[in-house]
Write a protein that holds these residues in place. Structure first.
Motif, PDB file in Angstrom:
ATOM      1  N   PRO A 171       0.804  -1.228   0.000  1.00  0.00           N
ATOM      2  CA  PRO A 171       0.000   0.000   0.000  1.00  0.00           C
ATOM      3  C   PRO A 171       0.839   1.280   0.000  1.00  0.00           C
ATOM      4  N   VAL A 172       2.014   1.267   0.626  1.00  0.00           N
ATOM      5  CA  VAL A 172       2.848   2.469   0.650  1.00  0.00           C
ATOM      6  C   VAL A 172       3.329   2.804  -0.761  1.00  0.00           C
ATOM      7  N   HIS A 173       3.837   1.803  -1.458  1.00  0.00           N
ATOM      8  CA  HIS A 173       4.320   1.999  -2.828  1.00  0.00           C
ATOM      9  C   HIS A 173       3.195   2.440  -3.751  1.00  0.00           C
ATOM     10  N   ARG A 174       2.034   1.823  -3.592  1.00  0.00           N
ATOM     11  CA  ARG A 174       0.879   2.202  -4.402  1.00  0.00           C
ATOM     12  C   ARG A 174       0.500   3.659  -4.143  1.00  0.00           C
ATOM     13  N   SER A 175       0.575   4.083  -2.885  1.00  0.00           N
ATOM     14  CA  SER A 175       0.175   5.433  -2.520  1.00  0.00           C
ATOM     15  C   SER A 175       1.103   6.490  -3.109  1.00  0.00           C
ATOM     16  N   VAL A 176       2.422   6.283  -3.021  1.00  0.00           N
ATOM     17  CA  VAL A 176       3.342   7.300  -3.543  1.00  0.00           C
ATOM     18  C   VAL A 176       3.249   7.374  -5.060  1.00  0.00           C
ATOM     19  N   ARG A 177       3.072   6.244  -5.714  1.00  0.00           N
ATOM     20  CA  ARG A 177       2.935   6.267  -7.179  1.00  0.00           C
ATOM     21  C   ARG A 177       1.645   6.966  -7.597  1.00  0.00           C
ATOM     22  N   HIS A 178       0.567   6.694  -6.862  1.00  0.00           N
ATOM     23  CA  HIS A 178      -0.715   7.318  -7.200  1.00  0.00           C
ATOM     24  C   HIS A 178      -0.632   8.832  -7.050  1.00  0.00           C
ATOM     25  N   LEU A 179      -0.050   9.310  -5.947  1.00  0.00           N
ATOM     26  CA  LEU A 179       0.024  10.758  -5.741  1.00  0.00           C
ATOM     27  C   LEU A 179       0.934  11.412  -6.775  1.00  0.00           C
ATOM     28  N   TRP A 180       2.008  10.753  -7.149  1.00  0.00           N
ATOM     29  CA  TRP A 180       2.906  11.281  -8.194  1.00  0.00           C
ATOM     30  C   TRP A 180       2.153  11.468  -9.511  1.00  0.00           C
TER      31      TRP A 180
END
Length: 397
Positions: A171-180
């Motif tokens: 979920p952390v990796h998914r979150s930073v990619r989504h916000l980028w």
């Protein structure tokens, strides 16, 4: 203190923890910066870094240089800074990163007179996250700024981050990619090149933890809810260290109810502050809390910037979210919530050292506080409420 084998799921209030993580608590820049730089130096594919403040000082320069070296060796480097917190980042620093091949984007850069012309500009990127090769992450409250900036005190700033390895990376990796990608879309920028990479982790982790975010969409109240649930269920002890403490009615009510049922409640707040107006507003609440049996300590050994808590020796949180309306109602935030006695014990012991260096507020003194001082505090509190209302966040919690 009661030893629980596993917390009641209600402590997580709708946020699902995952098992199998390996966590390492990092305190202040002396532990955080070497760990972050070592991970960046070892990167081979991708780095995502988010920060509110990217300051022009020696500690941040070491991170900048590591990012530049990574970009030069072909690592995809994505740096997301806040348009207010990092507005003074020198142009030559930005140019050096971009020349090396790193991508740098600013979240909601200010236009014109800032929040005075548009109060919604108070909605900031306050997260402090780094994810390297989708195999290691750093989650916490530490900006890219030296411990002795901008307040040159005798001791380093008190703050925390957590190094994470384990399935929580998903979920952390998914979150930073989504916000980028979201920032790129809103600023009409291309997505740029992407690296096909999936999170990976060692198999010897054992810690249950959840990644909890606050945004203005699907997760508006998640961080608030896990805090409120932990306070409501506390039976043994509550320890909170928070730099900007201005909770709403529900939060204060639960603190007072916990104290009334015999739970020791310890609140560590700033003694030195870089926002006198905000400190004055927070102090409007101390008299009532102290009278209800909540213990309040002002940390004066250095600057307190932590946003952490330990409840019942097993539940703990470390993150970027203050307990104030700007964090809980306006900003993008990210916290780690942990269900593990060993991790909670480590954080609790560190907080005890800070409590021992703090000044306990005397309830009798605050009952006798002069009415002009009380009036100034309540005027400041009203000013904060007004700003939050103008920003469209509605009522304080």
């Amino acid at each position: 203190m009661t030893a629980h084998s596993r917390l009641n799921p209600s402590f997580f209030r709708g946020v699902e923890p995952v098992s199998g993580n390996r966590l390492r608590l990092l305190q202040s820049g002396a532990e955080f910066f070497p760990a972050l730089i070592a991970a960046i130096d070892a990167a081979r594919d991708e780095i995502h870094l988010e920060t509110y403040i990217f300051n022009a000082d020696s500690s941040a320069a070491a991170v900048r240089d590591a990012l530049i070296d990574a970009a030069r060796r072909g690592v995809q480097v994505c740096v997301l800074i806040d348009g207010v917190g990092s507005r003074d980042l020198p142009t030559d620093w930005l140019d050096a990163l971009k020349t090396a091949g790193a991508s740098v984007r600013a979240y909601r850069p200010l236009v014109g007179n800032g929040w005075r012309s548009n109060p919604r500009s108070l909605r900031r990127l306050h997260r402090k996250l780094a994810v390297i090769d989708a195999r290691i992450a750093f989650i916490g409250g530490m900006n890219l700024i030296d411990d002795f900036e901008p307040i040159p005190l005798a001791a380093p700033r008190l703050d925390y981050s957590v190094e994470v390895r384990g399935p929580l990376l998903v979920p952390v990796h998914r979150s930073v990619r989504h916000l980028w990608r979201l920032v790129a879309f809103t600023q009409l920028q291309g997505r740029g090149r992407t690296v096909a990479i999936e999170p990976s982790w060692p198999t010897d982790g054992h810690v249950r933890a959840a990644f909890v975010v606050r945004d203005n969409f699907a997760h508006r109240r998640d961080i608030e809810r896990v805090y409120l649930a932990a306070l409501a269920l506390a039976r043994d002890e509550i320890v909170i260290a928070n730099a900007y403490f201005l909770p709403g009615h529900r939060f204060r009510k639960l603190l007072k109810k916990a104290a009334a049922r015999g739970v020791p409640v310890h609140l560590l707040v700033q003694g030195h502050t870089d926002h006198l107006f905000f400190q004055a507003a927070a102090r409007a609440l101390y008299r009532d809390l102290l009278a209800a049996g909540v213990n309040i300590y002002e940390f004066k050994a250095s600057e307190l910037h932590a946003k952490v808590a330990v409840v019942d020796g097993h539940w703990a949180t470390v993150g970027s979210s203050n307990i104030d309306p700007f964090s809980l109602l306006l900003a993008r935030e990210a916290n780690l919530v942990v269900d593990d006695a060993g991790f909670a014990r480590d954080l609790r012991q560190r907080l005890q050292q800070a409590l021992d260096q703090s000044v306990a507020l005397d309830p009798a003194d605050w009952q006798r506080r002069s009415w002009p001082r009380r009036m100034l505090s309540w005027l400041a509190y009203g000013g904060v409420r007004l700003m939050v209302g103008l920003a469209g966040a509605g009522r304080l919690i």
